[in-house]
Scaffold this active site. Structure first.
Site, mmCIF file in Angstrom:
data_model
loop_
_atom_site.group_PDB
_atom_site.id
_atom_site.type_symbol
_atom_site.label_atom_id
_atom_site.label_comp_id
_atom_site.label_asym_id
_atom_site.label_seq_id
_atom_site.Cartn_x
_atom_site.Cartn_y
_atom_site.Cartn_z
ATOM 1 N N THR A 92 11.641 8.159 55.133
ATOM 2 C CA THR A 92 12.934 7.675 54.613
ATOM 3 C C THR A 92 12.934 6.167 54.326
ATOM 4 O OG1 THR A 92 13.727 7.398 56.872
ATOM 5 C CG2 THR A 92 14.146 9.515 55.848
ATOM 6 N N PRO A 93 13.835 5.722 53.432
ATOM 7 C CA PRO A 93 13.840 4.318 52.982
ATOM 8 C C PRO A 93 14.802 3.432 53.786
ATOM 9 C CG PRO A 93 15.306 5.565 51.589
ATOM 10 C CD PRO A 93 14.825 6.523 52.661
ATOM 11 N N TRP A 94 14.776 2.146 53.490
ATOM 12 C CA TRP A 94 15.503 1.153 54.272
ATOM 13 C C TRP A 94 16.939 0.953 53.802
ATOM 14 C CZ3 TRP A 94 16.975 -2.084 50.565
ATOM 15 C CH2 TRP A 94 16.132 -2.220 49.473
ATOM 16 N N PRO B 260 11.093 6.483 59.992
ATOM 17 C CA PRO B 260 12.023 5.576 59.317
ATOM 18 C C PRO B 260 11.247 4.434 58.669
ATOM 19 C CG PRO B 260 12.119 5.246 61.706
ATOM 20 C CD PRO B 260 11.074 6.290 61.443
ATOM 21 N N GLY C 183 12.719 7.938 48.706
ATOM 22 C CA GLY C 183 12.131 6.617 48.498
ATOM 23 C C GLY C 183 11.824 6.405 47.035
ATOM 24 N N GLY D 134 6.704 8.548 46.055
ATOM 25 C CA GLY D 134 6.885 9.991 45.912
ATOM 26 C C GLY D 134 5.685 10.639 45.228
ATOM 27 N N GLU E 277 13.576 13.059 47.039
ATOM 28 C CA GLU E 277 14.691 12.314 46.436
ATOM 29 C C GLU E 277 14.181 10.924 46.079
ATOM 30 O OE1 GLU E 277 17.980 14.115 49.537
ATOM 31 O OE2 GLU E 277 18.390 12.292 48.469
ATOM 32 N N CYS F 297 20.353 4.311 45.381
ATOM 33 C CA CYS F 297 19.741 5.093 44.293
ATOM 34 C C CYS F 297 20.777 5.482 43.249
ATOM 35 C CB CYS F 297 19.037 6.320 44.849
ATOM 36 S SG CYS F 297 20.143 7.365 45.805
HETATM 37 P P1 NDP Z 1 9.395 3.369 49.493
HETATM 38 O O1 NDP Z 1 8.963 4.473 48.596
HETATM 39 O O2 NDP Z 1 8.650 2.101 49.465
HETATM 40 O O3 NDP Z 1 9.360 3.843 51.034
HETATM 41 C C1 NDP Z 1 10.030 5.008 51.480
HETATM 42 C C2 NDP Z 1 9.357 5.491 52.768
HETATM 43 O O4 NDP Z 1 8.022 5.933 52.485
HETATM 44 C C3 NDP Z 1 9.226 4.399 53.836
HETATM 45 O O5 NDP Z 1 9.440 4.967 55.108
HETATM 46 C C4 NDP Z 1 7.773 3.973 53.662
HETATM 47 O O6 NDP Z 1 7.239 3.380 54.818
HETATM 48 C C5 NDP Z 1 7.101 5.302 53.372
HETATM 49 N N1 NDP Z 1 5.798 5.211 52.733
HETATM 50 C C6 NDP Z 1 5.294 4.207 51.972
HETATM 51 N N2 NDP Z 1 4.061 4.551 51.513
HETATM 52 C C7 NDP Z 1 3.798 5.791 51.992
HETATM 53 C C8 NDP Z 1 2.692 6.685 51.858
HETATM 54 N N3 NDP Z 1 1.611 6.383 51.133
HETATM 55 N N4 NDP Z 1 2.748 7.883 52.485
HETATM 56 C C9 NDP Z 1 3.841 8.227 53.200
HETATM 57 N N5 NDP Z 1 4.898 7.419 53.377
HETATM 58 C C10 NDP Z 1 4.890 6.218 52.768
HETATM 59 O O7 NDP Z 1 10.933 3.170 49.199
HETATM 60 P P2 NDP Z 1 11.878 2.039 49.774
HETATM 61 O O8 NDP Z 1 11.889 2.110 51.259
HETATM 62 O O9 NDP Z 1 11.554 0.752 49.100
HETATM 63 O O10 NDP Z 1 13.321 2.566 49.283
HETATM 64 C C11 NDP Z 1 13.892 2.279 48.074
HETATM 65 C C12 NDP Z 1 13.732 3.438 47.085
HETATM 66 O O11 NDP Z 1 14.339 4.620 47.614
HETATM 67 C C13 NDP Z 1 14.448 3.172 45.775
HETATM 68 O O12 NDP Z 1 13.611 3.504 44.702
HETATM 69 C C14 NDP Z 1 15.645 4.131 45.814
HETATM 70 O O13 NDP Z 1 16.114 4.534 44.556
HETATM 71 C C15 NDP Z 1 15.103 5.276 46.594
HETATM 72 N N6 NDP Z 1 16.195 6.046 47.176
HETATM 73 C C16 NDP Z 1 16.493 7.272 46.648
HETATM 74 C C17 NDP Z 1 17.580 7.992 47.140
HETATM 75 C C18 NDP Z 1 17.903 9.352 46.605
HETATM 76 O O14 NDP Z 1 18.689 10.050 47.249
HETATM 77 N N7 NDP Z 1 17.364 9.781 45.473
HETATM 78 C C19 NDP Z 1 18.436 7.460 48.182
HETATM 79 C C20 NDP Z 1 18.017 6.168 48.670
HETATM 80 C C21 NDP Z 1 16.939 5.493 48.171
HETATM 81 P P3 NDP Z 1 7.291 1.793 55.039
HETATM 82 O O15 NDP Z 1 8.694 1.425 55.274
HETATM 83 O O16 NDP Z 1 6.473 1.616 56.248
HETATM 84 O O17 NDP Z 1 6.727 1.188 53.793
#
Ligand code: NDP
Length: 485
Positions: free
Chosen positions: A149-151, A176, A227, A232, A247, A281
């Site tokens: 999940t994202p931040w 997280p 994310g 993804g 998502e 998002c």
């Molecule tokens: P990221 O894709 O950078 O990260 C999301 C999660 O994936 C984090 O927990 C991250 O860990 C983890 N991660 C990163 N690399 C990998 C990998 N190779 N394998 C498995 N997990 C991994 O997204 P952000 O956190 O920057 O979030 C922002 C994005 O999320 C935006 O594009 C936004 O649009 C989208 N989003 C979409 C939503 C929806 O419902 N469609 C809702 C909310 C946000 P770590 O933190 O350690 O990097």
């Protein structure tokens, strides 16, 4: 004092067995809030084994028993909202009074809604060709899920999986975001206290490897990822045949049609750009205005922007806090300078705000006459910006709106019902909202993108966390409907 966080693995609070720890810092003050221990692959294996045992136990409970635990957690949640919201504000940056409290309250709602929905999870009796057969379907839990999940919503988004996942008898391992993980660790205490089996929920932050270990782990049957589209794509390529809910990013248009209430549209556009500092998002990423309404819309937008109070997110008056991290702020810098280079005009803001402890406070920005080939039009900006694009007519507006590969949530302002339907029929977007901000949602609405991202909340989620199983009985019935021997 700096908090020493612990990981929640297999029902235990632990320092983990990884290599040292990393720092969690406040985007609002720069303060060193906490140290987060690093997990090792052995910790993940432990969480997966406990999750498997918990899901094996819960799959045999009745839906009503699982619903009861979700409701107990929901009730406990009510007493912790303000405290967890404060942690969320400190680590994420969203304003406590204006947003974080609602955010955490709504995060708990996923437990309540899942508890209600799971009680109505039904199979069906299917007619058979032979008279001595009985065939029916039931829904079974998938097993062990990883929620990555994202931040931007570091509690709400995991809870979109935890609520329906637990209610349907799955076990969940939440990964997280590494640098915004404290509030979700606190939320895990509620699930623990509610009495779910050990391992039903683990929460394991950590950068880099943890997500990859989970995605490729053979003991995990499902991946629930929210994310960026880039991450993804990497996850889909690595996860093999696991079940998945993906998502991803958005680039939501808000269209101001020729008969629109311009003032209402401007208020919605501004809200859609400053809520959570634009880091949503479903944010309003592009505003498409009919040419003849342009000047009126610009005036209304500059007026509506007076509602934005940038400041300390713990201050009750603040409506917009800092951005969460430097890469997001740098992306805003890049998008604005690219748009200006391509002919857009900055009507308001346009850069980092000065006078704050960190460099993450961003001015609320309005960009006018943005060309379609600007980065701010083509990509998700994820910051507090209203980019105004001008359309000749409705057909032109639809063309601009649809020239994106990120069709998550769109809005159109019109008072003409036929026109509203026409737009809904033509916009390629998972959700179309008429006369409100793109940042509108309910916790039970079907939700997902038109371009490859697919999911739902509420009843749809209950189905996604379960497999359909068909059961066939071969009965020994007497040929003419007599009494079986
Ligand atoms: P990221 O894709 O950078 O990260 C999301 C999660 O994936 C984090 O927990 C991250 O860990 C983890 N991660 C990163 N690399 C990998 C990998 N190779 N394998 C498995 N997990 C991994 O997204 P952000 O956190 O920057 O979030 C922002 C994005 O999320 C935006 O594009 C936004 O649009 C989208 N989003 C979409 C939503 C929806 O419902 N469609 C809702 C909310 C946000 P770590 O933190 O350690 O990097």
């Amino acid at each position: 004092m700096t908090k020493q966080l612990e990981l929640f693995i297999a029902g235990e609070w632990t320092k983990g067995t990884g290599d040292g720890s990393y720092e969690l810092r406040s985007p609002g003050t720069g303060e060193h809030l906490a140290d987060v221990p690093r997990a090792s692959q052995a910790d993940i294996d432990r969480a997966v084994a406990a999750a498997y045992a918990a899901s094996e136990e819960m799959r045999h409970w009745s839906a009503f028993e699982r619903a009861e635990l979700c409701l107990r957690a929901y009730e406990l949640w009510q007493g912790r909202v303000e405290e967890i919201a404060r942690i969320l504000t400190m680590e994420q940056g969203k304003p406590w009074r204006a947003e974080a409290i609602d955010d955490i309250a709504e995060s708990g709602d996923y437990l309540q809604i899942a508890a209600e929905d799971v009680k109505r999870m039904k199979g069906e009796l299917i007619p058979t060709t032979e008279r001595n057969r009985r065939m029916f379907t039931v829904r079974r839990p998938v097993g062990v899920w990883a929620a990555i999940t994202p931040w931007n919503f570091p509690v709400m988004i995991p809870m979109e999986t935890v609520g329906p996942g637990l209610a349907t008898g799955n076990a969940i391992i939440v990964k997280p975001p590494s640098h915004t993980c404290w509030a979700m660790l606190e939320a895990a205490r509620i699930i623990e206290e509610a009495g779910f089996p050990k391992g039903a929920l683990s929460v394991i932050p950590g950068d880099g490897d943890v997500g990859e270990w989970l995605v490729t782990h053979p003991g995990i049957q499902g991946i629930s990822f929210t994310g960026s589209s880039e991450t993804g794509k990497r996850i889909v390529a690595a996860m093999g045949l696991k079940r998945s809910i993906m998502e991803m990013s958005g680039n939501g248009p808000l269209i101001v049609a020729s008969d629109a209430d311009v003032e209402a549209a401007a208020v919605a556009a501004v809200y859609g750009a400053y809520y959570n500092a634009g880091q949503v998002c479903t944010a309003t990423e592009r505003v498409i205005v009919m040419d003849h309404l342009h000047d009126e819309f610009v005036d209304a937008t500059l007026k509506a922007a007076e509602a934005v109070r940038l400041g300390d997110p713990l201050d009750d008056e603040t409506t917009m806090g800092p951005l969460n991290n430097e890469p997001v702020a740098a992306k805003m810098d890049r998008h604005i300078s690219d748009a200006v280079g391509k002919g857009a005009e900055v009507l308001m803001g346009g850069g980092r705000a000065t006078g704050y402890t960190t460099n993450l406070y961003y001015e609320f920005t309005v960009l006018d006459r943005v060309p379609e080939d600007a980065l701010v039009s083509r990509e998700e900006s994820f910051g507090p910006v209203v980019p105004i694009l001008v359309a000749r007519d409705d057909e032109d507006a639809i063309g601009i709106a649809n020239r994106t590969h990120l069709g998550l949530q769109a809005a159109v302002f019109t008072n003409d019902v036929s026109k509203a339907f026409w737009y809904a029929d033509h916009i390629r977007s998972g959700t179309v909202i008429v006369n409100d901000s793109t940042d509108f949602w309910e916790t039970f609405q079907p939700f997902g993108g038109a371009a490859g991202t697919e999911t739902g909340w509420g009843r749809q989620r209950i189905e996604e966390f379960t497999d359909l199983q068909t059961v066939v009985f071969n009965l020994s019935l007497p040929p003419q409907g007599g009494v079986p021997a």
